[in-house]
Design an enzyme around this catalytic site. Structure first.
Site, PDB file in Angstrom:
ATOM      1  N   ASP A   1       0.864  -1.187   0.000  1.00 57.50           N
ATOM      2  CA  ASP A   1       0.000   0.000   0.000  1.00 57.50           C
ATOM      3  C   ASP A   1       0.899   1.235   0.000  1.00 57.50           C
ATOM      4  OD1 ASP A   1      -1.748  -2.117   0.592  1.00 57.50           O
ATOM      5  OD2 ASP A   1      -3.024  -0.877   1.863  1.00 57.50           O
TER       6      ASP A   1
ATOM      7  N   LYS B   1      -6.948   3.533  -3.150  1.00 56.76           N
ATOM      8  CA  LYS B   1      -7.332   3.525  -1.733  1.00 56.76           C
ATOM      9  C   LYS B   1      -7.513   4.959  -1.255  1.00 56.76           C
ATOM     10  CE  LYS B   1      -5.237   2.094   2.701  1.00 56.76           C
ATOM     11  NZ  LYS B   1      -4.113   1.346   3.314  1.00 56.76           N
TER      12      LYS B   1
ATOM     13  N   LYS C   1     -10.311   0.431  -2.226  1.00 57.16           N
ATOM     14  CA  LYS C   1     -10.176   0.209  -0.784  1.00 57.16           C
ATOM     15  C   LYS C   1     -10.461   1.499  -0.012  1.00 57.16           C
ATOM     16  CE  LYS C   1      -6.877  -1.230   2.819  1.00 57.16           C
ATOM     17  NZ  LYS C   1      -5.520  -1.763   3.104  1.00 57.16           N
TER      18      LYS C   1
END
Length: 275
Positions: A131, A194, A230
């Site tokens: 991430d 995300k 996400k």
């Protein structure tokens, strides 16, 4: 850099309100709760994280619902790069992935080569997913090509490892900026986009997530490539999680209702779902 549509904020808020008014039958609600559980990235990203705390989280992930049948495992455990090896060892033999934040999390304000080395280190330690954060400072200064290049180089370093690109939406100020950042990330090779680090002023919101889902839909129509989503930060109860799933289904369709294409970044959501 990339032509993006102007976002109608009133329209976005209206659509979210209409989706939230949907009533869901009990059987569908139970199915949605199980699905949401399978999409959680159980997360600990604190300065006081220790190997013991990460082992404890992994034990929780593996034994989340001992005694309750027919419930799926969570998708991943997300930790800092220096604790990836601990999590990997603890989760060995399970289907749960190890995700690691990288690239100068949460601010993205270090030298890019240093950030890239962090990605490579996380992968060497055994991360299944990375991430990364974008440099919001560079984005807000209009350095879109730099953002694109940094994401592309990070994806190159990841190879087959899943790359989730964190936009830190609360720092991007406008929905137009969020749409543009989403498109840059996807075009540069992100597997997921995300919303947040969980360290900024606020985390995921439904209007912001809807803007990102619409970007994913348009990108799919253009390229036939499915990008994951996400939302992270602030999603802590099952009612909210179900609302996000309704939004995903209505915007992108059933294909995205899988942990391969949708995740929740959360630390306490699993407990509420189990309750």
């Amino acid at each position: 850099f990339i032509h993006t549509p102007v976002i109608d904020q009133v329209g976005i808020n209206d659509r979210v309100a209409r989706l939230n008014s949907r009533s869901i039958k009990k059987e569908s609600k139970m199915a949605a709760l199980k699905l949401a559980l399978s999409m959680i990235d159980l997360t600990t990203l604190e300065g006081m994280d220790t190997a013991g705390k990460v082992r404890q989280l992994c034990t929780k992930a593996k034994n989340l619902h001992s005694g309750i049948k027919d419930l799926p495992p969570v998708a991943a455990v997300c930790v800092y790069p220096n604790l990836v090896r601990v999590a990997k060892k603890e989760l060995a033999g399970s289907s749960i992935n190890v995700a690691s934040v990288a690239t100068g999390f949460p601010s993205g304000q270090t030298d890019y080569n240093t950030r890239l080395e962090e990605v490579q280190f996380a992968i060497q330690e055994g991360a299944d997913e990375v991430d990364m954060v974008i440099s919001r400072g560079k984005f807000l200064a209009g350095e879109y090509q730099t953002i694109f290049d940094e994401i592309a180089r990070t994806k190159e370093a990841c190879g087959n490892i899943h790359l989730k690109v964190i936009l830190e939406t609360s720092e991007l100020s406008t929905l137009d900026n969020i749409r543009r950042a989403s498109e840059i990330a996807m075009t540069a090779g992100a597997d997921f986009i995300k919303t947040s680090t969980g360290k900024a002023k606020y985390g995921a919101t439904q209007p912001i997530t809807l803007v990102m889902l619409e970007a994913i839909k348009d990108f799919f129509y253009k390229t036939n490539k499915k990008i994951g989503m996400k939302p992270a930060g602030g999603i802590s109860d099952s009612k909210t999680a179900i609302r996000y799933l309704v939004m995903v289904k209505e915007t992108l369709g059933k294909d995205w209702l899988t942990p391969d294409l949708f995740r929740f970044g959360a630390s306490s959501l699993a407990n509420d779902i189990l309750m």
